[in-house]
Design an enzyme around this catalytic site. Structure first.
Site, PDB file in Angstrom:
ATOM      1  N   TYR A 176      36.886  28.193   7.164  1.00 50.57           N
ATOM      2  CA  TYR A 176      36.872  26.735   7.316  1.00 50.57           C
ATOM      3  C   TYR A 176      37.948  26.318   8.295  1.00 50.57           C
ATOM      4  CZ  TYR A 176      37.465  21.777   6.581  1.00 50.57           C
ATOM      5  OH  TYR A 176      37.569  20.429   6.805  1.00 50.57           O
ATOM      6  N   ASN A 198      43.688  21.459   5.253  1.00 50.11           N
ATOM      7  CA  ASN A 198      43.985  20.267   6.059  1.00 50.11           C
ATOM      8  C   ASN A 198      44.218  19.026   5.216  1.00 50.11           C
ATOM      9  OD1 ASN A 198      41.229  20.409   5.313  1.00 50.11           O
ATOM     10  ND2 ASN A 198      40.672  18.969   6.916  1.00 50.11           N
ATOM     11  N   ARG A 252      52.859  37.128   1.712  1.00 54.20           N
ATOM     12  CA  ARG A 252      52.092  37.561   0.543  1.00 54.20           C
ATOM     13  C   ARG A 252      53.036  38.411  -0.277  1.00 54.20           C
ATOM     14  NH1 ARG A 252      49.124  41.336   4.690  1.00 54.20           N
ATOM     15  NH2 ARG A 252      50.366  43.211   4.470  1.00 54.20           N
ATOM     16  N   THR A 260       0.758 -13.257   7.381  1.00 57.16           N
ATOM     17  CA  THR A 260       1.272 -13.185   8.754  1.00 57.16           C
ATOM     18  C   THR A 260       1.349 -14.578   9.397  1.00 57.16           C
ATOM     19  OG1 THR A 260      -1.007 -12.590   9.373  1.00 57.16           O
ATOM     20  CG2 THR A 260       0.588 -10.798   9.235  1.00 57.16           C
ATOM     21  N   SER A 268       3.887  -6.785  15.452  1.00 54.79           N
ATOM     22  CA  SER A 268       3.937  -6.411  14.048  1.00 54.79           C
ATOM     23  C   SER A 268       4.974  -5.308  13.861  1.00 54.79           C
ATOM     24  CB  SER A 268       2.566  -5.904  13.584  1.00 54.79           C
ATOM     25  OG  SER A 268       1.682  -6.997  13.470  1.00 54.79           O
ATOM     26  N   ARG A 313       0.806  -1.220   0.000  1.00 56.35           N
ATOM     27  CA  ARG A 313       0.000   0.000   0.000  1.00 56.35           C
ATOM     28  C   ARG A 313       0.843   1.276   0.000  1.00 56.35           C
ATOM     29  NH1 ARG A 313      -3.593  -2.869   4.605  1.00 56.35           N
ATOM     30  NH2 ARG A 313      -1.650  -4.068   4.669  1.00 56.35           N
ATOM     31  N   GLY A 320      -8.676  -6.049  11.524  1.00 48.78           N
ATOM     32  CA  GLY A 320      -9.433  -7.244  11.876  1.00 48.78           C
ATOM     33  C   GLY A 320     -10.280  -6.939  13.096  1.00 48.78           C
TER      34      GLY A 320
HETATM   35  C1  UD1 Z   1      -2.916  -7.242  10.291  1.00 51.72           C
HETATM   36  C2  UD1 Z   1      -3.985  -8.196  10.842  1.00 51.72           C
HETATM   37  C3  UD1 Z   1      -5.210  -7.385  11.229  1.00 51.72           C
HETATM   38  C4  UD1 Z   1      -4.828  -6.309  12.236  1.00 51.72           C
HETATM   39  C5  UD1 Z   1      -3.718  -5.434  11.695  1.00 51.72           C
HETATM   40  C6  UD1 Z   1      -3.211  -4.520  12.781  1.00 51.72           C
HETATM   41  C7  UD1 Z   1      -3.602 -10.303   9.626  1.00 51.72           C
HETATM   42  C8  UD1 Z   1      -4.121 -11.209   8.588  1.00 51.72           C
HETATM   43  N1  UD1 Z   1      -4.327  -9.175   9.847  1.00 51.72           N
HETATM   44  O1  UD1 Z   1      -3.441  -6.685   9.089  1.00 51.72           O
HETATM   45  O2  UD1 Z   1      -6.188  -8.249  11.822  1.00 51.72           O
HETATM   46  O3  UD1 Z   1      -5.961  -5.527  12.568  1.00 51.72           O
HETATM   47  O4  UD1 Z   1      -2.606  -6.248  11.259  1.00 51.72           O
HETATM   48  O5  UD1 Z   1      -2.265  -3.603  12.314  1.00 51.72           O
HETATM   49  O6  UD1 Z   1      -2.611 -10.599  10.259  1.00 51.72           O
HETATM   50  N2  UD1 Z   1       4.255  -9.586   7.349  1.00 51.72           N
HETATM   51  C9  UD1 Z   1       5.228 -10.541   7.239  1.00 51.72           C
HETATM   52  N3  UD1 Z   1       5.089 -11.518   6.302  1.00 51.72           N
HETATM   53  C10 UD1 Z   1       3.999 -11.603   5.493  1.00 51.72           C
HETATM   54  C11 UD1 Z   1       2.988 -10.619   5.619  1.00 51.72           C
HETATM   55  C12 UD1 Z   1       3.138  -9.625   6.568  1.00 51.72           C
HETATM   56  O7  UD1 Z   1       6.243 -10.518   7.946  1.00 51.72           O
HETATM   57  O8  UD1 Z   1       3.954 -12.521   4.676  1.00 51.72           O
HETATM   58  C13 UD1 Z   1       4.431  -8.496   8.334  1.00 51.72           C
HETATM   59  C14 UD1 Z   1       4.396  -7.119   7.712  1.00 51.72           C
HETATM   60  O9  UD1 Z   1       5.720  -6.690   7.354  1.00 51.72           O
HETATM   61  C15 UD1 Z   1       3.804  -6.248   8.818  1.00 51.72           C
HETATM   62  C16 UD1 Z   1       2.960  -7.242   9.629  1.00 51.72           C
HETATM   63  O10 UD1 Z   1       3.369  -8.538   9.246  1.00 51.72           O
HETATM   64  O11 UD1 Z   1       4.808  -5.687   9.623  1.00 51.72           O
HETATM   65  C17 UD1 Z   1       1.471  -7.056   9.394  1.00 51.72           C
HETATM   66  O12 UD1 Z   1       1.177  -7.267   8.017  1.00 51.72           O
HETATM   67  P1  UD1 Z   1       0.133  -6.359   7.206  1.00 51.72           P
HETATM   68  O13 UD1 Z   1       0.079  -6.884   5.827  1.00 51.72           O
HETATM   69  O14 UD1 Z   1       0.419  -4.934   7.406  1.00 51.72           O
HETATM   70  O15 UD1 Z   1      -1.224  -6.746   7.957  1.00 51.72           O
HETATM   71  P2  UD1 Z   1      -2.553  -5.872   8.023  1.00 51.72           P
HETATM   72  O16 UD1 Z   1      -3.254  -5.969   6.727  1.00 51.72           O
HETATM   73  O17 UD1 Z   1      -2.275  -4.525   8.547  1.00 51.72           O
HETATM   74 CA    CA Z   2      -0.413  -3.430   8.897  1.00 51.50          CA
END
Ligand code: UD1
Ligand code: CA
Length: 472
Positions: free
Chosen positions: A376, A396, A450, A87, A108, A22, A147
Site C-alpha cells: 500500500y 499515512n 526490528r 407532458t 423529452s 413503467r 404517438g
Molecule cells: C410521449 C408522447 C408520444 C411520443 C413519445 C416519444 C405524450 C402524451 N406522448 O409518450 O406521442 O411518441 O413521448 O418518446 O406526450 N414528463 C413530465 N411531466 C409529466 C409527464 C411526463 O415532465 O407530467 C416527462 C417525462 O419525464 C419524460 C417525458 O416527459 O421525460 C415524456 O413522458 P412519457 O410519459 O415518457 O411519455 P410517453 O408515454 O413516452
Molecule cells: Ca417516454
C-alpha cells in the site's frame, strides 16, 4: 441556428418531471444511466450545443431535488412541476420561463440518443417553414407505444394531429410515422393555445401532443420533419428499453474506435464510454470497461476484467488482468497489475511497475520504480529506480490526519516494511526487511528496525522431554 441570430430568441425546455411508472423503481427514470451518464444529462449535453445553458429549462417534479443535484453543474435552469399531470402540463409549468423567447424547442428527458445535429435540423426546418409547431418524427421498425402522425395528405409537410397509441382508431395502428416527443414551437402560438388542452383521455393527463390538432384547427401551420435515423429518437420507458439504448450507444462507440485503429476483442463485452480517447495500435481484451474521460496512448494493452475510470495512460502501457484504476496517470511503458488498484491521484512514472495486490493513492512513482507485490502506497513519493519490497505499507493515517512518505531515488525497501509517515527515506538508502521505520533515513544509510533474532539450539527436544516427564 445561424450565428447571426440572437441566441436568446430560442429556448429549450426539457421535460424530465415524470416518475417513470413503467420502470417499477423508486429511482426517477431520467437519472438512470446509459453511456455512463443520466438520461437527462445526455439530453442536456445535446441541447447545450444548440443554446447556452441559461436558455435551457429543465422541468423537474418527481424527486426534483435529486434530478436538480445531478445536473445543476451544467448551468441549466429549472422549472418545477409539483404534480405530474402530463407532458402538456409540464410545458404549462414552463410558461413563465419561455414567454420572452421567440421560439422554443421541447425535448423529452427520456429520449437520450438525440444528436445535436438533429435538434438543430428541427430548429432550422421550423424557422424555414415559418410554422407554429414542428414535430420531429421517425419511422422505427416497431411503432408500437408511440404517438402516430396524421399527415394532412401523403407527402405533405403539414400534419393534422398526433394520436397516442391508446387512442388510435381502427386502421391508424398501420401508421408507421411516430412522434419523437421532440418539437419546435413559435412561443406566441404555443402559449396562446396551451390552456385549451384537456385531460379527457384514457390516462387523465394533459397531452402535449394534442396541441398539434388544436393549432391546426386554429389555422396555424403545423409541420413534421423526419429524423434520418430512427434509432436516435427511441424513447426509454422500461429498463429493457434503456439497456437496449445503452448497448446501441456502446456498440457505436466501440465501432468508432475500431475504425480508428484500436483492436478490441469481443467488442460486445467491452464498455467504452463516449468521451474515452484511444490511440491506434492499442489492444483492448474482452470484458474491459473504459469510463469517463479516460485517454489511452498507442501500442498499449489492456487485459481482461480491468476497469479504468478517467485515467490518462501513455504509449506502450501494459495493464494486466483485473485492475481497478481511477483518476490516475500512467506514463509510457509502465506495467500495472494483475489485480492492482490505482486510486485517485496515483501518478505512475515511465517504465514503472505496480504489481499484484498493490494499492496506490496520491502516490507518485518515478521512472522505473517498482512495487511489485502486496503493497500500500498512500500519500507517497517514490523516486526513480527505487524498489519497494513485497508487503510494504505506508502508514499515512494517524486516525485524524494524512501524512506524506517521501522515498528518494535508488532506494531499496526490504519486504514487509512499515513506513510511519510523515517520514523521508533519502536517495540510495536501504531498509532491512520487516522494519517499522519511524525516523527518517539519510542518504546511503541502512536502517533496520526490528527485534534481533534469538535462536535457542536444541529447544524443541528439551520441550518434548519436559512434557513427557510431566505426563508420567
Ligand atoms: C410521449 C408522447 C408520444 C411520443 C413519445 C416519444 C405524450 C402524451 N406522448 O409518450 O406521442 O411518441 O413521448 O418518446 O406526450 N414528463 C413530465 N411531466 C409529466 C409527464 C411526463 O415532465 O407530467 C416527462 C417525462 O419525464 C419524460 C417525458 O416527459 O421525460 C415524456 O413522458 P412519457 O410519459 O415518457 O411519455 P410517453 O408515454 O413516452
Ligand atoms: Ca417516454
Amino acid at each position: 441556428m445561424s450565428a447571426s441570430k440572437n441566441l436568446s430568441s430560442l429556448a429549450i425546455v426539457i421535460m424530465a418531471a415524470g416518475k417513470g411508472t413503467r420502470l417499477h423503481s423508486k429511482r426517477p427514470k431520467v437519472l438512470y444511466h446509459i453511456g455512463g451518464k443520466p438520461l437527462v444529462a445526455q439530453v442536456i449535453a445535446a441541447a447545450s450545443r444548440v443554446v447556452s445553458p441559461e436558455n435551457i429549462f429543465v422541468v423537474i417534479g418527481h424527486q426534483a431535488e435529486h434530478v436538480r443535484a445531478a445536473v445543476a453543474a451544467s448551468g441549466v435552469r429549472f422549472v418545477e412541476q409539483t404534480e405530474q399531470r402530463g407532458t402538456g402540463h409540464a410545458v404549462q409549468c414552463a410558461r413563465g420561463a419561455i414567454a420572452g423567447y421567440e421560439n422554443v424547442l421541447v425535448l423529452s428527458g427520456d429520449v437520450p440518443l438525440v444528436r445535436t445535429e438533429t435538434v438543430q435540423r428541427l430548429s432550422d426546418f421550423h424557422e424555414d417553414q415559418k410554422a407554429a409547431m414542428t414535430v420531429l418524427t421517425a419511422e422505427p421498425a416497431d411503432p408500437f407505444g408511440y404517438g402516430r402522425i396524421i399527415r394532412k395528405a401523403p407527402g405533405s409537410a403539414e400534419i393534422e394531429q398526433i394520436v397516442e397509441q391508446k387512442s388510435l382508431a381502427p386502421g391508424q395502428e398501420e401508421i408507421g410515422e411516430i412522434n419523437s416527443g421532440i418539437y419546435a414551437f413559435r412561443t406566441a402560438a404555443l402559449l396562446a393555445h396551451l390552456d385549451q388542452l384537456s385531460a379527457e383521455n384514457v390516462h387523465g393527463e394533459y397531452y402535449l401532443t394534442d396541441i398539434a390538432g388544436i393549432l391546426h384547427a386554429a389555422g396555424e401551420r403545423v409541420v413534421a420533419v423526419k429524423a434520418e435515423d430512427a434509432e436516435e429518437i427511441l424513447g426509454a420507458n422500461t429498463i429493457a428499453e434503456m439497456m437496449a439504448l445503452d448497448a446501441k450507444q456502446n456498440a457505436a462507440t466501440v465501432a468508432r474506435h475500431m475504425a480508428a485503429g484500436v483492436t478490441i476483442y469481443m467488442p460486445e463485452t467491452c464498455v467504452i464510454e463516449p468521451e474515452v480517447e484511444i490511440a491506434p495500435d492499442t489492444v483492448i481484451e474482452p470484458f474491459v470497461q473504459l469510463r469517463g474521460r479516460t485517454k489511452i496512448g498507442g501500442d498499449s494493452i489492456v487485459r481482461s476484467f480491468t476497469v479504468i475510470e478517467s485515467c490518462t495512460l501513455g504509449d506502450r502501457v501494459l495493464v494486466l488482468q483485473s485492475c481497478v484504476m481511477e483518476d490516475s496517470i500512467v506514463a509510457d511503458g509502465a506495467r500495472i497489475g494483475p489485480f492492482a488498484r490505482l486510486r485517485p491521484g496515483s501518478d505512475i512514472g515511465p517504465e514503472a511497475h505496480v504489481g499484484n495486490f498493490v494499492e496506490t493513492k496520491k502516490a507518485k512513482l518515478g521512472r522505473g520504480a517498482k512495487a511489485n507485490h502486496l503493497t500500500y502506497l498512500g500519500d507517497a513519493e517514490v523516486g526513480e529506480g527505487t524498489n519497494i519490497g513485497a508487503g510494504t505499507i505506508t502508514c499515512n493515517y494517524d486516525g485524524v490526519h494524512k501524512h506524506l512518505t517521501r522515498i528518494g531515488k535508488g532506494v531499496f525497501v526490504g519486504s514487509d516494511t512499515t513506513l510511519v509517515a510523515p517520514i523521508t527515506v533519502e536517495d540510495g538508502a536501504y531498509i532491512g526487511a520487516a522494519s517499522c521505520i519511524t525516523k527518517s533515513v539519510p542518504a546511503g544509510a541502512l536502517a533496520v528496525a526490528r527485534t534481533r533474532q534469538m535462536t535457542k539450539e536444541g529447544w524443541a527436544a528439551a520441550k518434548k522431554a519436559n512434557r513427557e516427564k510431566r505426563s508420567e
